[in-house]
Design a protein around this motif. Structure first.
Motif, PDB file in Angstrom:
ATOM      1  N   THR A 198       0.815  -1.205   0.000  1.00  0.00           N
ATOM      2  CA  THR A 198       0.000   0.000   0.000  1.00  0.00           C
ATOM      3  C   THR A 198       0.852   1.259   0.000  1.00  0.00           C
ATOM      4  OG1 THR A 198      -0.162  -0.112   2.417  1.00  0.00           O
ATOM      5  CG2 THR A 198      -1.928  -1.143   1.149  1.00  0.00           C
ATOM      6  N   THR A 199       2.054   1.191   0.563  1.00  0.00           N
ATOM      7  CA  THR A 199       2.910   2.372   0.596  1.00  0.00           C
ATOM      8  C   THR A 199       3.762   2.503  -0.662  1.00  0.00           C
ATOM      9  OG1 THR A 199       4.728   1.193   1.660  1.00  0.00           O
ATOM     10  CG2 THR A 199       3.078   2.214   3.096  1.00  0.00           C
ATOM     11  N   GLY A 200       3.984   1.382  -1.393  1.00  0.00           N
ATOM     12  CA  GLY A 200       4.834   1.411  -2.568  1.00  0.00           C
ATOM     13  C   GLY A 200       6.308   1.462  -2.222  1.00  0.00           C
ATOM     14  N   ARG A 201       6.665   1.212  -0.977  1.00  0.00           N
ATOM     15  CA  ARG A 201       8.057   1.260  -0.548  1.00  0.00           C
ATOM     16  C   ARG A 201       8.588  -0.146  -0.346  1.00  0.00           C
ATOM     17  NH1 ARG A 201       7.065   5.880   4.124  1.00  0.00           N
ATOM     18  NH2 ARG A 201       6.469   7.567   2.698  1.00  0.00           N
ATOM     19  N   TYR A 202       9.834  -0.351  -0.769  1.00  0.00           N
ATOM     20  CA  TYR A 202      10.458  -1.663  -0.671  1.00  0.00           C
ATOM     21  C   TYR A 202      11.843  -1.516  -0.043  1.00  0.00           C
ATOM     22  CZ  TYR A 202       7.015  -3.247  -4.145  1.00  0.00           C
ATOM     23  OH  TYR A 202       5.858  -3.555  -4.816  1.00  0.00           O
ATOM     24  N   SER A 203      12.263  -2.555   0.652  1.00  0.00           N
ATOM     25  CA  SER A 203      13.669  -2.621   1.020  1.00  0.00           C
ATOM     26  C   SER A 203      14.458  -2.946  -0.238  1.00  0.00           C
ATOM     27  CB  SER A 203      13.891  -3.720   2.067  1.00  0.00           C
ATOM     28  OG  SER A 203      13.677  -4.998   1.480  1.00  0.00           O
ATOM     29  N   ILE A 204      15.770  -2.758  -0.207  1.00  0.00           N
ATOM     30  CA  ILE A 204      16.588  -3.088  -1.371  1.00  0.00           C
ATOM     31  C   ILE A 204      16.429  -4.556  -1.734  1.00  0.00           C
ATOM     32  CG2 ILE A 204      18.968  -3.346  -2.175  1.00  0.00           C
ATOM     33  CD1 ILE A 204      19.650  -0.788  -0.734  1.00  0.00           C
ATOM     34  N   GLU A 205      16.396  -5.408  -0.730  1.00  0.00           N
ATOM     35  CA  GLU A 205      16.230  -6.845  -0.976  1.00  0.00           C
ATOM     36  C   GLU A 205      14.900  -7.132  -1.665  1.00  0.00           C
ATOM     37  OE1 GLU A 205      16.105 -11.094   1.481  1.00  0.00           O
ATOM     38  OE2 GLU A 205      16.593  -9.213   2.517  1.00  0.00           O
ATOM     39  N   ASP A 206      13.820  -6.505  -1.189  1.00  0.00           N
ATOM     40  CA  ASP A 206      12.503  -6.703  -1.802  1.00  0.00           C
ATOM     41  C   ASP A 206      12.480  -6.167  -3.234  1.00  0.00           C
ATOM     42  OD1 ASP A 206      11.399  -7.936   0.401  1.00  0.00           O
ATOM     43  OD2 ASP A 206      10.665  -6.057   1.269  1.00  0.00           O
ATOM     44  N   ILE A 258      14.987  -5.841  -5.377  1.00  0.00           N
ATOM     45  CA  ILE A 258      15.724  -6.742  -6.257  1.00  0.00           C
ATOM     46  C   ILE A 258      14.909  -7.995  -6.549  1.00  0.00           C
ATOM     47  CG2 ILE A 258      17.761  -8.239  -6.395  1.00  0.00           C
ATOM     48  CD1 ILE A 258      19.272  -6.097  -4.785  1.00  0.00           C
ATOM     49  N   LYS A 259      14.242  -8.514  -5.549  1.00  0.00           N
ATOM     50  CA  LYS A 259      13.441  -9.723  -5.726  1.00  0.00           C
ATOM     51  C   LYS A 259      12.285  -9.485  -6.691  1.00  0.00           C
ATOM     52  CE  LYS A 259      10.694 -13.108  -3.148  1.00  0.00           C
ATOM     53  NZ  LYS A 259      10.200 -13.524  -1.807  1.00  0.00           N
ATOM     54  N   GLY A 318      13.881  -8.233 -10.398  1.00  0.00           N
ATOM     55  CA  GLY A 318      14.990  -8.971 -10.981  1.00  0.00           C
ATOM     56  C   GLY A 318      14.605  -9.774 -12.210  1.00  0.00           C
ATOM     57  N   GLU A 319      15.620 -10.081 -13.031  1.00  0.00           N
ATOM     58  CA  GLU A 319      15.430 -10.884 -14.235  1.00  0.00           C
ATOM     59  C   GLU A 319      14.990 -12.288 -13.859  1.00  0.00           C
ATOM     60  OE1 GLU A 319      16.664 -13.928 -17.097  1.00  0.00           O
ATOM     61  OE2 GLU A 319      17.689 -13.502 -15.209  1.00  0.00           O
ATOM     62  N   LYS A 320      14.044 -12.837 -14.639  1.00  0.00           N
ATOM     63  CA  LYS A 320      13.526 -14.181 -14.386  1.00  0.00           C
ATOM     64  C   LYS A 320      13.622 -14.998 -15.665  1.00  0.00           C
ATOM     65  CE  LYS A 320      10.211 -12.606 -10.884  1.00  0.00           C
ATOM     66  NZ  LYS A 320      10.705 -11.214 -10.890  1.00  0.00           N
ATOM     67  N   ASP A 321      14.052 -16.242 -15.546  1.00  0.00           N
ATOM     68  CA  ASP A 321      14.124 -17.143 -16.691  1.00  0.00           C
ATOM     69  C   ASP A 321      12.747 -17.743 -16.904  1.00  0.00           C
ATOM     70  OD1 ASP A 321      14.704 -18.847 -18.700  1.00  0.00           O
ATOM     71  OD2 ASP A 321      16.168 -20.054 -17.618  1.00  0.00           O
TER      72      ASP A 321
END
Length: 235
Positions: A5-13, A15-16, A19-22
């Protein structure tokens, strides 16, 4: 209040989630709606300037002046920068985009399709191609009214402003489109240019109402909800 709801993520979140997905879709994968991933092991043709990133060992080679023969050289000189290609050779992952336009991947199986020259993003080396010019066109701006015929077996990627719409053309039920909004059509269709001189005079310039592409026969036409360039037709 959670991050959804806030649109805020940790750096880890972040990237997850970004991130690129096969995806296991083959040589061409839609990594995002507006980003094409090419799993390169050999060579593909790409629209010049469309590379945004890559990994691995990839070389980019601008097409030679006479690489496709004198006939294509003459046609390309008429289209300006509209059909400017780059060879991407090697092994790795290649990421392509074109001004944030939406990407669609098509697999040809001994098929043929015409694509507006501005809307062709990439195609495999197994696909043969040729530049075609629309008849009865006197002048044009921002790239002109030309298209590329692709045929054979392999994957191609096209781009559209927003979501494309495909219209079926059947005998007795022709489809008329604005050239500025027409992206692609099946290889067995030969569109005609239709002009309304009185409406053109009234409007004061060529538009989708005064200049139209008429598709008759059996096949399909792909349009986009966006007018890409202006055309001026013979009267």
């Amino acid at each position: 209040m959670d991050r959804e709801t806030t649109g805020r993520y940790s750096i880890e979140d972040f990237i997850k989630n970004t991130g690129e997905k096969d995806l296991g879709q083959g040589v061409f994968e839609l990594e995002r709606d507006r980003l094409l991933e090419v799993n390169l092991n050999g060579m593909v043709w790409t629209k010049r300037g469309s590379m945004v990133a890559y990994t691995g060992d990839i070389k980019f080679i601008r097409e030679g002046v006479l690489e496709h023969g004198l006939g294509k050289l003459v046609k390309k000189s008429l289209t300006g920068e509209g059909v400017s290609l780059t060879k991407a050779e090697g092994q790795g992952k290649l990421y392509l985009a074109d001004e944030g336009k939406k990407v669609s991947v098509l697999k040809l199986e001994n098929d043929s399709i015409f694509v507006n020259g501005n809307d062709l993003l990439a195609f495999e080396d197994s696909i043969s191609w040729d530049i075609r010019m629309m008849k009865k066109i006197a002048g044009m701006m921002a790239g002109g009214l030309f298209n590329v015929k692709l045929e054979g077996t392999g994957m191609i990627a096209i781009t559209t402003h927003y979501d494309p719409l495909t219209l079926q053309v059947t005998t007795g039920y022709p489809v008329f489109t604005d050239p500025n909004a027409t992206v692609a059509w099946s290889g067995d269709l030969e569109p005609e240019i239709k002009t309304d001189v009185s409406l053109k005079t009234f409007v004061g310039r060529s538009s989708g109402e005064s200049v139209q592409m008429a598709f008759k026969g059996e096949g399909f036409v792909v349009i986009q909800p966006y007018e890409e360039v202006y055309f001026q037709a013979q009267t």
